[in-house]
Motif scaffolding. Sequence first.
Motif, short mmCIF file in Angstrom:
data_model
loop_
_atom_site.label_atom_id
_atom_site.label_comp_id
_atom_site.label_asym_id
_atom_site.label_seq_id
_atom_site.Cartn_x
_atom_site.Cartn_y
_atom_site.Cartn_z
N GLU A 1 0.86 -1.18 0.00
CA GLU A 1 0.00 0.00 0.00
C GLU A 1 0.90 1.24 0.00
O GLU A 1 1.68 1.45 0.93
N PHE A 2 0.80 2.00 -1.05
CA PHE A 2 1.62 3.20 -1.19
C PHE A 2 0.94 4.13 -2.19
O PHE A 2 -0.10 3.79 -2.74
N ALA A 3 1.54 5.28 -2.41
CA ALA A 3 0.87 6.30 -3.24
C ALA A 3 0.73 5.87 -4.68
O ALA A 3 -0.21 6.27 -5.38
N GLY A 4 1.62 5.02 -5.17
CA GLY A 4 1.53 4.52 -6.54
C GLY A 4 2.67 5.04 -7.42
O GLY A 4 3.32 6.04 -7.11
N PHE A 5 2.90 4.33 -8.51
CA PHE A 5 3.93 4.72 -9.48
C PHE A 5 3.30 5.51 -10.62
O PHE A 5 2.16 5.26 -11.02
N THR A 6 4.06 6.46 -11.15
CA THR A 6 3.64 7.17 -12.34
C THR A 6 4.56 6.79 -13.49
O THR A 6 5.67 6.28 -13.29
N ARG A 7 4.10 7.02 -14.71
CA ARG A 7 4.88 6.72 -15.91
C ARG A 7 4.68 7.87 -16.89
O ARG A 7 3.76 7.86 -17.71
N PHE A 8 5.52 8.87 -16.78
CA PHE A 8 5.33 10.09 -17.56
C PHE A 8 5.90 9.94 -18.97
O PHE A 8 7.01 9.46 -19.16
N LYS A 9 5.08 10.34 -19.93
CA LYS A 9 5.44 10.31 -21.34
C LYS A 9 4.92 11.57 -22.03
O LYS A 9 3.93 12.17 -21.59
N ARG A 10 5.56 11.92 -23.12
CA ARG A 10 5.00 12.95 -23.98
C ARG A 10 3.91 12.30 -24.82
O ARG A 10 4.17 11.37 -25.59
N HIS A 11 2.68 12.74 -24.64
CA HIS A 11 1.56 12.05 -25.28
C HIS A 11 0.60 13.07 -25.87
O HIS A 11 0.25 14.07 -25.23
N GLN A 12 0.18 12.81 -27.10
CA GLN A 12 -0.78 13.68 -27.77
C GLN A 12 -2.19 13.25 -27.44
O GLN A 12 -2.65 12.19 -27.85
N LEU A 13 -2.90 14.05 -26.68
CA LEU A 13 -4.27 13.76 -26.28
C LEU A 13 -5.24 14.43 -27.24
O LEU A 13 -4.97 15.54 -27.73
#
Length: 345
Positions: free
Chosen positions: A280-292
């Motif tokens: 149990e923890f805040a969680g991992f992020t996976r940052f990418k340059r992404h076109q929304l």
Amino acid sequence: MASPRATKKIIVVGGGGTTGSSTALRLIRSGYSPPNITLLDTYPIPSAQSAGNDLNKIMGIRLRNKVDLRLSLEARDMWKHDELFQPFFHNTGRLDCNGTERGIISLRRKYQELLDANVGLEKANEWLDNEAAILAKMPMLQRDQIQGWKAIFNKDGGWLAAAKATNAIGQLLRDQGVKFGFGSAGSFQKPIFTDDGVTCIGVEAVDGTKYYADKVVLAAGAWSPTLVDLDDQCCSKIYAMIQLSPQEAAEYKDSPVVYNGDIGFFFEPNEDGVIKVCDEFAGFTRFKRHQLYGADGPKHISVPRSHAKHPTDTYPDASEVSIRRAISTFLPHFKDKELFNRALC
């Protein structure tokens, strides 16, 4: 005279996961015609990249706001009484525990909120003030690992066979005549608008297929930020599994879900003797340059990485430490067992 709902056409984007399939089921039960409902997803139900395509999930009541509380109570009633879902609810109970000063204060506050909700939750929840009371509910815990712990025991809680439940919804939708688009024909590319540029009247898929409808529902869960600009970030949690022998599994059968907000949680073994353990923890992020879609240009956001498309992925090395810590606390007899199905969720 036919209900207006019977003629409305609905598209559900992300329809192979928990939210999408449940939305389609609700639409049918609310009077919409199954042949007028189209579910789009990269994978069939249960979608291989849905967080709900999982061994199990915790069943409990959430008190964050009135909407959460209402949904939780409706879900509890559904899992208990709806013939479609009853087989997948394991009413083992749930122990919410903590042993730190801050954690116990938070736990007491949560217990008081349960009592103050005025919806009868005091009948299902019990405050456990010491190790002996906790061990009476979960004898397989070890006293030396829970020194100073307090807990709330919720007898209405337990766990849900998540993937099996979603699969059951999918089968019902197919039997009822709901339409589906999978693969590139079900993968969202962009919405289709009228000339005003505001009114959405459909969806175009990656392969160019165009679907038109009166209403379009986005139900893509954690994948939503990869489709449209929600100005928010998603994060991933982690888990691993342990295989027990038949004798070991029998000892833990019908054990409540044990949750500690500083350590993690685990479930009783399933019918194959598999225990899932989560930290149990805040969680991992996976940052990418992404076109929304809808954004002026690429944005630096946290986006999921599909486990279905990358089946050899596991989790970061730091997670092995936290998972092993959870096992040593909850299941010390199994601390040397091999882990498998390490994954981000």
